[in-house]
Design a protein around this motif. Structure first.
Motif, short mmCIF file in Angstrom:
data_model
loop_
_atom_site.label_atom_id
_atom_site.label_comp_id
_atom_site.label_asym_id
_atom_site.label_seq_id
_atom_site.Cartn_x
_atom_site.Cartn_y
_atom_site.Cartn_z
N LYS A 1 -5.49 -8.89 9.32
CA LYS A 1 -6.94 -8.96 9.42
C LYS A 1 -7.56 -7.60 9.11
N LEU A 2 -6.91 -6.53 9.57
CA LEU A 2 -7.42 -5.18 9.39
C LEU A 2 -7.37 -4.73 7.94
N PHE A 3 -6.26 -5.06 7.24
CA PHE A 3 -6.06 -4.55 5.89
C PHE A 3 -6.21 -5.61 4.79
N ASN A 4 -6.40 -6.87 5.20
CA ASN A 4 -6.52 -7.97 4.24
C ASN A 4 -5.31 -8.00 3.30
N ILE A 5 -4.12 -7.90 3.91
CA ILE A 5 -2.86 -7.86 3.17
C ILE A 5 -1.90 -8.88 3.79
N GLU A 6 -1.13 -9.54 2.94
CA GLU A 6 -0.08 -10.43 3.44
C GLU A 6 1.13 -9.57 3.80
N PHE A 7 1.39 -9.45 5.09
CA PHE A 7 2.38 -8.50 5.58
C PHE A 7 3.75 -8.71 4.97
N LYS A 8 4.25 -9.93 5.02
CA LYS A 8 5.63 -10.18 4.59
C LYS A 8 5.82 -9.97 3.09
N LYS A 9 4.77 -10.12 2.34
CA LYS A 9 4.85 -9.88 0.90
C LYS A 9 4.82 -8.37 0.62
N TYR A 10 3.92 -7.67 1.30
CA TYR A 10 3.76 -6.22 1.07
C TYR A 10 5.01 -5.46 1.52
N PHE A 11 5.61 -5.93 2.62
CA PHE A 11 6.74 -5.21 3.20
C PHE A 11 8.05 -6.01 3.09
N ALA A 12 8.23 -6.71 2.00
CA ALA A 12 9.43 -7.55 1.83
C ALA A 12 10.71 -6.73 1.93
N ASP A 13 10.72 -5.52 1.34
CA ASP A 13 11.92 -4.69 1.38
C ASP A 13 12.20 -4.18 2.79
N ALA A 14 11.15 -3.85 3.53
CA ALA A 14 11.32 -3.38 4.90
C ALA A 14 11.85 -4.49 5.79
N ILE A 15 11.33 -5.68 5.62
CA ILE A 15 11.79 -6.83 6.42
C ILE A 15 13.26 -7.09 6.17
N GLU A 16 13.68 -6.98 4.93
CA GLU A 16 15.10 -7.15 4.59
C GLU A 16 15.95 -6.07 5.27
N ALA A 17 15.45 -4.84 5.26
CA ALA A 17 16.19 -3.72 5.85
C ALA A 17 16.29 -3.83 7.37
#
Length: 455
Positions: A387-403
């Motif tokens: 809501k704060l950044f108007n960004i889809e979290f899992k898409k933006y941070f896909a590499d971090a989620i994998e790590a």
């Protein structure tokens, strides 16, 4: 019981995240004129947090990672105070000093290496430039119990200081000798009694684990003694051994340092010990009594982290004054010169002693939010982030989620569509958990002489 051998695999160099991007990314490509523009453009409705670096110490403590000037010469210290005053005057032409001040901190060095009249002089000078301290401002000072007397404590109290932190580190005599800091229990107790006599609102102690000759058994004794002092907060830091950066650390025999599994045992015991005695874990390395404002903030998910540690005073612009001090704005960090000659030359030229910094881009600001939420509150509200950044979290941070999947497998972390949340064990490795969100880590991955080890 934890399988400590299993978790030592996470012992690797990593930032402490007092900032993001970290100070390693500061450079002179962020220039003086740009910095001044940032200061002048600050929103005057935002409050200020002030940090003053008083860098002098008489002798070196070998574990210390602070920027320190070793001297016993009073004229050198008085000269520094005059330059500090001149820096304030220059600063006042670039910053609206009538803004509300909600936090001020004296760090060092040993701020109380200055005598009571000198402390009073600099405090009154600060208040002449910054007249609008709010009634409940947090005004704090780091104190070496070996260098404090009643006159100094009286001056601090009369000038609104309400929080003091005493460097304790370890009570074991062998450890104290190895780190060149002899500090008997009685000296520390007398200093803390003095703070309470002068009505300090919060009296805190700092401990360090990972020092030479420390074992779980010796640290248990230190904790037992520290508890008798009844501090309002404990800060329990993991010793950062960076001898390539701090020459005094080269005097420490590395073969005497406890191994990662011993350090993990010390930290887990510390958590269990302090929580069983009524303290609550706050952030990465702090413990506070349940009535403490830090604990109330973490319950609301409103704890913040800056160069002064964990705080409830978010939403403020941090102004760093003095040698090597760091400031922080909405989208920048700025650091003063580390060398006294450069610091003085800048002020003699009528300029702020700014050396380097960084202007944050949009990605920096996004990642800063995530990392600071994890470091402060041990969890991230994904929906609030989106809501704060108007960004889809899992898409933006896909590499971090994998790590982060190995952390989930090791039950250090849970991930859902709504939250990333550390387990109690995961809090011991919060630096590791934050690192996948750090866009700068890849370029430092091959260097072992960049950050201290996480365990």
């Amino acid at each position: 019981m934890l399988d400590f051998a299993k978790f030592t695999k996470y012992s690797k160099p990593g930032p402490r995240y007092t900032s993001y991007p970290t100070a390693l990314e500061f450079s002179d490509s962020f220039g003086y004129d740009e910095y001044i523009q940032k200061l002048k453009a600050q929103d005057s409705s935002r409050p200020l947090s002030l940090y003053f670096h008083l860098p002098f110490c008489k002798n070196a403590c070998y574990f210390c990672g602070c920027n320190v000037v070793f001297t016993s010469k009073e004229d050198k210290m008085l000269r520094y105070l005059e330059y500090l005053k001149r820096e304030l005057k220059i600063l006042s032409s670039h910053v609206n000093c009538n803004r509300q001040v909600i936090q001020m901190h004296f760090g060092g060095g040993t701020p109380t290496f200055f005598a009571a009249p000198q402390l009073e002089e600099v405090i009154k000078e600060i208040r002449s430039f910054f007249p609008n301290f709010v009634k409940d401002a947090e005004i704090s000072c780091e104190i070496d119990p070996r260098h404090i007397d009643e006159d100094q404590m009286r001056v601090l109290s009369q000038n609104g200081f309400n929080r003091v932190s005493f460097g304790l580190q370890d009570f074991n005599e062998k450890v104290q000798q190895a780190v060149h800091r002899i500090q008997p229990y009685e000296i520390t107790k007398n200093a803390m009694d003095l703070a309470r006599k002068y009505n300090m609102h919060s009296v805190n102690v700092d401990l360090i684990y990972g020092l030479p000759y420390q074992t779980l058994e010796t640290f248990k004794e230190t904790l037992d003694l520290a508890l008798t002092l009844n501090p309002d907060r404990f800060a329990v830091f993991n010793y950062a051994h960076v001898p390539w950066m701090k020459k005094t650390m080269r005097k420490i025999d590395e073969t005497t340092l406890p191994l990662p599994d011993e350090k993990l045992q010390i930290m887990q015991y510390t958590i269990n010990f302090l929580t069983s005695h009524g303290y609550k874990m706050i952030g990465m390395d702090h413990f506070a009594k349940p009535e403490d404002e830090l604990f109330k903030a973490i319950e609301k998910g409103e704890l913040h982290r800056n160069f002064q540690g964990y705080t409830t005073k978010g939403g403020a612009d941090l102004i760093g004054v003095g040698l090597t001090s760091i400031g922080e704005g909405v989208a920048h960090y700025a650091q003063n010169f580390k060398e006294m000659r450069d610091y003085e030359e800048a002020i003699d030229a009528g300029k702020l002693p700014f050396e380097r910094g960084i202007a944050l881009n949009e990605d920096d600001i996004i990642r800063q939010y995530v990392i600071m939420e994890l470091m402060s509150n041990f969890k991230l509200d994904i929906k609030r982030f989106e809501k704060l950044f108007n960004i889809e979290f899992k898409k933006y941070f896909a590499d971090a989620i994998e790590a982060l999947k190995p952390f989930v497998a090791d039950e250090l972390l849970s991930m859902s569509d709504d939250f990333i949340e550390c387990s109690q064990t995961g809090t011991l490795l919060i630096r590791n958990i934050a690192m996948p969100f750090d866009a700068y880590m890849k370029k430092h991955a091959s260097s072992s002489k960049t950050f201290s080890k996480t365990v």
